[in-house]
Design a protein around this motif. Structure first.
Motif, PDB file in Angstrom:
ATOM      1  N   SER A  63       0.821  -1.207   0.000  1.00 29.88           N
ATOM      2  CA  SER A  63       0.000   0.000   0.000  1.00 29.88           C
ATOM      3  C   SER A  63       0.859   1.262   0.000  1.00 29.88           C
ATOM      4  N   TYR A  78       1.521   2.058  -3.604  1.00 30.71           N
ATOM      5  CA  TYR A  78       0.289   2.495  -4.279  1.00 30.71           C
ATOM      6  C   TYR A  78      -0.042   3.939  -3.899  1.00 30.71           C
ATOM      7  N   ASP A  79       0.051   4.262  -2.599  1.00 29.95           N
ATOM      8  CA  ASP A  79      -0.250   5.626  -2.155  1.00 29.95           C
ATOM      9  C   ASP A  79       0.695   6.630  -2.815  1.00 29.95           C
ATOM     10  N   SER A 104      -0.233  -1.247 -10.335  1.00 28.59           N
ATOM     11  CA  SER A 104      -0.828  -0.143  -9.583  1.00 28.59           C
ATOM     12  C   SER A 104      -0.559   1.189 -10.283  1.00 28.59           C
TER      13      SER A 104
END
Length: 307
Positions: free
Chosen positions: A190, A193-194, A225
């Motif tokens: 994550s 992705y962020d 992503s």
């Protein structure tokens, strides 16, 4: 059973242990055992024969170079590896390399000559990778076009996970000298992705991603992503086929040195420098201005030693 890297560590040791000839099969026997028991097409038999006859060289060739030497297509080499039960050509090459190194270690050299030969063989493999890259760079259009696109992407994201982080960090460090907003992503999941989403929302259009062996699944997930956020992907890798290449908008390949326990990156390093040069050439006025500011800051803070 030792992993492929463990086998390489044992086979490429600078001072390798010697096995008794009564208990250790010869390298030729090992290769024949690897190929034996499989039904091969005429083209596949040509590949097997070439590898058998040129083991110490063939075990370190890229799929492109091996296909050229044998006179077959790259998919033919991939199918050959699959017919032997390997997931692909990289897995076959990884199995062949310890055998090839054992062939070198088994030559009747003195200890000093053996140590030189193994290290020189690693250098020779890198020279071959650089020669291959040189042929790729004979046509500069692709690299120059990519440099222009990366220079225009503000921010520009550089992605490299696990072993590929070292190359990503190098490019990010250098690119910050000539680009106004460079963002390094070296963690997956994550977090990546962020960071990719934020880069896209800030106006970025490209991510420069690195994928060196062994190729991590999280790199593929991060590349996907990036595409899902709307970023385009430029990939630097040693692969010519596979899901990572399929996901990239632009893929440039450079072989890695794999004769020693850890890979070396002479050709990928030169390719990185070529891309940075292309980015600098894309906007020479901005490049000159930013480099002058950097040099002034370096002088003020005494960053560098004086001799």
């Amino acid at each position: 059973m030792p992993s492929g890297q463990q086998a390489r560590a044992q086979a490429s040791a600078i001072t390798p242990g010697r096995q008794s000839p009564d208990t250790e099969p010869s390298p030729a026997d090992k290769v024949r055992a690897l190929f034996g028991g499989h039904r091969l097409s005429p083209g596949q038999r040509r590949i097997a024969q070439y590898i058998t006859d040129h083991l110490t060289e063939a075990a370190f060739l890229s799929i492109t170079d091996l296909a050229e030497r044998v006179g077959v297509s790259q998919p033919s080499v991939t199918r050959f590896a699959s017919s032997l039960g390997f997931s692909g050509y990289p897995a076959l090459r990884e199995a062949l390399q310890p055998i090839a190194l054992s062939a070198l270690a088994g030559s009747p050299d003195t200890g000093d000559e053996l140590r030189r030969n193994e290290l020189q063989a690693a250098v020779d493999a890198e020279i071959a990778n650089l020669e291959s890259l040189r042929r790729v760079l004979a046509d500069t259009d692709q690299v120059l076009a990519l440099g222009r696109e990366l220079a225009r992407s503000v921010p520009l994201t550089i992605l490299g996970l696990r072993i590929s982080a070292s190359l990503a960090e190098y490019v990010a460090y250098a690119a910050r000298r000539i680009h106004p907003d460079v963002r390094l992503v070296s963690r997956g999941g994550s977090v990546s992705y962020d960071a990719l989403l934020q880069s896209r929302e800030a106006g970025g259009t490209w991510v420069l991603a690195f994928a060196m062996p062994r190729h991590a699944k999280e790199t593929l997930a991060a590349v996907r992503s990036a595409r899902s956020t709307g970023l385009r992907v430029a990939l630097i890798t040693d692969l010519t086929l596979g899901p990572l290449v399929d996901e990239a908008d632009v893929a440039l390949t450079a072989g890695t040195g794999s004769r020693l326990v850890f890979d070396s990156y002479a050709a990928p390093g030169v390719l990185c420098a070529a891309i940075l040069q292309a980015m600098a050439d894309a906007d020479p006025e901005r490049t000159q201005l930013r480099l002058e500011k950097y040099e002034q800051a370096a002088e003020q803070h005494d960053f560098f030693l004086e001799y």
